[in-house]
Scaffold this motif. Structure first.
Motif, short mmCIF file in Angstrom:
data_model
loop_
_atom_site.label_atom_id
_atom_site.label_comp_id
_atom_site.label_asym_id
_atom_site.label_seq_id
_atom_site.Cartn_x
_atom_site.Cartn_y
_atom_site.Cartn_z
N GLY A 93 0.90 -1.27 0.01
CA GLY A 93 0.16 0.10 0.31
C GLY A 93 0.83 0.86 0.10
N GLY A 94 1.71 0.87 1.01
CA GLY A 94 2.81 2.48 0.99
C GLY A 94 3.92 2.19 -0.71
N LEU A 95 3.55 0.97 -0.98
CA LEU A 95 4.73 1.47 -2.62
C LEU A 95 3.21 2.12 -3.18
N GLY A 96 2.73 2.15 -3.34
CA GLY A 96 1.35 1.98 -4.53
C GLY A 96 1.02 0.94 -4.90
N ILE A 97 1.31 -0.03 -5.03
CA ILE A 97 1.03 -1.30 -5.69
C ILE A 97 -0.36 -2.21 -4.67
N TYR A 98 -0.67 -1.66 -4.28
CA TYR A 98 -2.09 -2.66 -4.08
C TYR A 98 -3.50 -1.84 -3.92
N PRO A 99 -3.26 -0.84 -4.57
CA PRO A 99 -4.41 0.00 -4.89
C PRO A 99 -4.72 -0.88 -6.23
N TRP A 100 -3.71 -0.66 -7.00
CA TRP A 100 -3.83 -1.59 -8.25
C TRP A 100 -4.39 -3.32 -7.89
N LEU A 101 -4.85 -3.78 -7.32
CA LEU A 101 -4.68 -4.70 -6.76
C LEU A 101 -5.63 -4.34 -6.48
N GLY A 103 -9.39 -6.87 -7.99
CA GLY A 103 -9.97 -7.59 -7.21
C GLY A 103 -10.76 -7.54 -6.40
N GLY A 104 -11.58 -6.52 -5.73
CA GLY A 104 -11.79 -6.22 -5.46
C GLY A 104 -12.08 -6.53 -4.05
N ALA A 105 -13.06 -7.47 -3.45
CA ALA A 105 -13.33 -7.67 -2.15
C ALA A 105 -12.35 -9.00 -2.08
N GLY A 106 -11.97 -9.63 -2.95
CA GLY A 106 -10.65 -10.33 -2.94
C GLY A 106 -9.39 -10.01 -2.76
N ALA A 107 -9.00 -8.66 -2.84
CA ALA A 107 -7.86 -7.80 -2.04
C ALA A 107 -8.54 -7.33 -1.10
N THR A 108 -9.40 -6.74 -0.99
CA THR A 108 -9.84 -6.23 0.38
C THR A 108 -10.03 -6.80 2.17
N VAL A 109 -10.88 -8.61 2.02
CA VAL A 109 -10.94 -8.98 2.70
C VAL A 109 -9.90 -10.03 3.33
N PRO A 110 -8.97 -10.07 2.80
CA PRO A 110 -8.11 -10.82 3.07
C PRO A 110 -6.65 -10.02 4.30
#
Length: 122
Positions: A47-55, A59-66
């Protein structure tokens, strides 16, 4: 047909994160607790590197729920709080951003404890 693609992407994203965790459990000597902490830290770093927003976008909930999503939420909250409050935001941003999720987890855990009737193992 377009309605099924968000669900498919969420399934693939969440499934990939679970697959990585299962491989780490099966093929390394890491304990499940260390793997879970590593997932939160990975979410913060990505998230700090700016990569996770793309994920999250993919992936939507597949990325935010874990747990990686929890780490991402913490990093996003800290970044927003630092912009608004300065250095004090480092201490307050993560908890402010995740307060609703933490409160919900505590409430539903309490509710489950009240509804279920636990018994000693002996």
């Amino acid at each position: 047909m377009d309605m099924i693609f968000p669900y498919l992407r969420a399934f693939l994203c969440g499934g990939a994160l679970c697959l990585i965790g299962q491989v780490l459990i099966d093929k390394t000597t890491l304990t499940p607790a260390r793997i879970l902490v590593s997932y939160v830290v990975a979410g913060v770093v990505l998230g700090g590197l700016g990569i996770y927003p793309w994920l999250v976008e993919f992936g939507g909930a597949g990325a935010t729920v874990p747990l990686t999503g929890f780490g991402y939420l913490l990093s996003k909250g800290v970044a927003r709080a630092v912009e608004e409050q300065g250095a004090l935001g480092i201490l307050t941003g993560g908890l402010t951003a995740s307060a609703a999720g933490i409160t919900a987890a505590m409430f539903f855990g309490l509710l489950a404890g009240l509804v279920s009737h636990s018994k000693p193992k002996s």
